[in-house]
Design a protein around this motif. Structure first.
Motif, mmCIF file in Angstrom:
data_model
loop_
_atom_site.group_PDB
_atom_site.id
_atom_site.type_symbol
_atom_site.label_atom_id
_atom_site.label_comp_id
_atom_site.label_asym_id
_atom_site.label_seq_id
_atom_site.Cartn_x
_atom_site.Cartn_y
_atom_site.Cartn_z
ATOM 1 N N ARG A 143 35.981 36.377 26.149
ATOM 2 C CA ARG A 143 37.321 35.789 26.139
ATOM 3 C C ARG A 143 37.351 34.492 26.943
ATOM 4 N NH1 ARG A 143 40.377 37.638 29.736
ATOM 5 N NH2 ARG A 143 42.307 36.585 30.048
ATOM 6 N N LYS A 144 36.721 34.503 28.118
ATOM 7 C CA LYS A 144 36.675 33.291 28.938
ATOM 8 C C LYS A 144 35.852 32.202 28.250
ATOM 9 C CE LYS A 144 37.855 34.141 33.651
ATOM 10 N NZ LYS A 144 39.146 33.488 33.574
ATOM 11 N N ARG A 145 34.726 32.588 27.662
ATOM 12 C CA ARG A 145 33.883 31.609 26.965
ATOM 13 C C ARG A 145 34.656 30.934 25.831
ATOM 14 N NH1 ARG A 145 28.410 32.186 28.291
ATOM 15 N NH2 ARG A 145 27.983 34.155 29.339
ATOM 16 N N GLU A 146 35.405 31.722 25.086
ATOM 17 C CA GLU A 146 36.205 31.149 23.995
ATOM 18 C C GLU A 146 37.262 30.201 24.549
ATOM 19 O OE1 GLU A 146 38.368 32.754 20.038
ATOM 20 O OE2 GLU A 146 39.026 33.708 21.913
ATOM 21 N N GLY A 147 37.945 30.608 25.611
ATOM 22 C CA GLY A 147 38.956 29.743 26.225
ATOM 23 C C GLY A 147 38.355 28.446 26.726
ATOM 24 N N ILE A 148 37.206 28.544 27.369
ATOM 25 C CA ILE A 148 36.517 27.348 27.865
ATOM 26 C C ILE A 148 36.129 26.441 26.708
ATOM 27 C CG2 ILE A 148 34.352 26.561 28.938
ATOM 28 C CD1 ILE A 148 34.655 29.123 30.769
ATOM 29 N N ARG A 149 35.590 27.030 25.660
ATOM 30 C CA ARG A 149 35.190 26.252 24.479
ATOM 31 C C ARG A 149 36.392 25.504 23.897
ATOM 32 N NH1 ARG A 149 32.955 30.175 22.116
ATOM 33 N NH2 ARG A 149 34.579 30.746 20.634
ATOM 34 N N HIS A 150 37.525 26.183 23.775
ATOM 35 C CA HIS A 150 38.719 25.552 23.199
ATOM 36 C C HIS A 150 39.277 24.459 24.115
ATOM 37 C CE1 HIS A 150 39.560 29.264 20.458
ATOM 38 N NE2 HIS A 150 38.523 28.548 20.069
ATOM 39 N N GLU A 151 39.278 24.707 25.412
ATOM 40 C CA GLU A 151 39.783 23.681 26.335
ATOM 41 C C GLU A 151 38.848 22.475 26.386
ATOM 42 O OE1 GLU A 151 42.746 23.733 27.168
ATOM 43 O OE2 GLU A 151 43.181 25.856 26.871
ATOM 44 N N LEU A 152 37.546 22.708 26.355
ATOM 45 C CA LEU A 152 36.612 21.579 26.292
ATOM 46 C C LEU A 152 36.854 20.746 25.042
ATOM 47 C CD1 LEU A 152 33.303 23.222 27.546
ATOM 48 C CD2 LEU A 152 34.509 21.307 28.623
ATOM 49 N N ALA A 153 37.127 21.410 23.936
ATOM 50 C CA ALA A 153 37.422 20.686 22.693
ATOM 51 C C ALA A 153 38.697 19.857 22.845
ATOM 52 C CB ALA A 153 37.550 21.666 21.525
ATOM 53 N N ASP A 154 39.729 20.450 23.453
ATOM 54 C CA ASP A 154 40.969 19.698 23.672
ATOM 55 C C ASP A 154 40.712 18.473 24.546
ATOM 56 O OD1 ASP A 154 42.573 21.410 22.165
ATOM 57 O OD2 ASP A 154 43.211 22.592 23.900
ATOM 58 N N VAL A 155 39.934 18.647 25.613
ATOM 59 C CA VAL A 155 39.609 17.531 26.504
ATOM 60 C C VAL A 155 38.893 16.429 25.719
ATOM 61 C CG1 VAL A 155 38.153 16.838 28.458
ATOM 62 C CG2 VAL A 155 39.584 18.888 28.634
ATOM 63 N N LEU A 156 37.902 16.810 24.949
ATOM 64 C CA LEU A 156 37.147 15.825 24.177
ATOM 65 C C LEU A 156 38.045 15.104 23.169
ATOM 66 C CD1 LEU A 156 34.526 14.437 23.356
ATOM 67 C CD2 LEU A 156 34.075 16.382 21.839
ATOM 68 N N LEU A 157 38.868 15.846 22.466
ATOM 69 C CA LEU A 157 39.712 15.221 21.448
ATOM 70 C C LEU A 157 40.728 14.262 22.062
ATOM 71 C CD1 LEU A 157 40.162 18.296 19.107
ATOM 72 C CD2 LEU A 157 38.790 16.235 18.673
ATOM 73 N N TYR A 158 41.344 14.650 23.172
ATOM 74 C CA TYR A 158 42.269 13.721 23.839
ATOM 75 C C TYR A 158 41.526 12.512 24.399
ATOM 76 C CZ TYR A 158 46.536 16.474 23.445
ATOM 77 O OH TYR A 158 47.643 17.139 22.967
ATOM 78 N N LEU A 159 40.333 12.719 24.925
ATOM 79 C CA LEU A 159 39.548 11.607 25.449
ATOM 80 C C LEU A 159 39.199 10.617 24.338
ATOM 81 C CD1 LEU A 159 38.089 10.366 27.882
ATOM 82 C CD2 LEU A 159 36.103 11.761 27.253
ATOM 83 N N VAL A 160 38.788 11.142 23.198
ATOM 84 C CA VAL A 160 38.461 10.280 22.056
ATOM 85 C C VAL A 160 39.706 9.515 21.606
ATOM 86 C CG1 VAL A 160 37.789 10.313 19.613
ATOM 87 C CG2 VAL A 160 36.456 11.606 21.298
ATOM 88 N N GLN A 161 40.854 10.179 21.559
ATOM 89 C CA GLN A 161 42.089 9.504 21.159
ATOM 90 C C GLN A 161 42.492 8.427 22.163
ATOM 91 O OE1 GLN A 161 45.267 12.160 19.339
ATOM 92 N NE2 GLN A 161 43.889 13.672 20.256
ATOM 93 N N LEU A 162 42.356 8.729 23.446
ATOM 94 C CA LEU A 162 42.706 7.748 24.474
ATOM 95 C C LEU A 162 41.785 6.536 24.392
ATOM 96 C CD1 LEU A 162 44.374 6.884 26.914
ATOM 97 C CD2 LEU A 162 42.863 8.299 28.346
#
Length: 120
Positions: free
Chosen positions: A63-82
């Motif tokens: 469960r934690k691994r999945e949450g971390i994976r999803h949050e890392l994806a959110d970070v990357l996607l916002y970083l790319v957009q910024l």
């Protein structure tokens, strides 16, 4: 005939552009809003490690691994957009920063030492 692999950051940029355009969200994706959203996602990522001794893999259940994976994806996607909204070539900026850090932290001087460059 060999073709060069596609630039995955460019692909992500194009996908996030299309995703936002389909929803008419570009109007909300100002640099300020994207930077704020990025900081929120980083905080959400940090929450998964809060109260763990180190965050080492053996401390993380699925469960934690999945949450971390999803949050890392959110970070990357916002970083790319910024980066896109501020006209920053993220790959080039990262390579430039690695080179600057190599100068600031010469291996012979800092190997195995976690102090900041102005502390040694």
């Amino acid at each position: 005939m060999s073709t060069a692999p596609a630039d995955t950051l460019t692909q992500l940029r194009d996908l996030t552009r299309a995703f936002a355009a389909e929803r008419d969200w570009q109007q909300f994706h100002t640099p300020k809003n994207l930077a704020m959203a990025l900081s929120v996602e980083v905080a959400e990522l940090a929450e998964h490690f809060q109260w763990l001794p180190t965050g080492a893999p053996e401390e993380l259940d699925e469960r934690k691994r999945e949450g971390i994976r999803h949050e890392l994806a959110d970070v990357l996607l916002y970083l790319v957009q910024l980066a896109d909204r501020t006209d920053v070539d993220l790959r080039a900026a990262a390579l430039e920063k690695l080179a600057l850090n190599a100068e600031k932290y010469p291996v012979a001087q800092v190997r195995g030492d976690a102090r900041k460059y102005d502390e040694y």
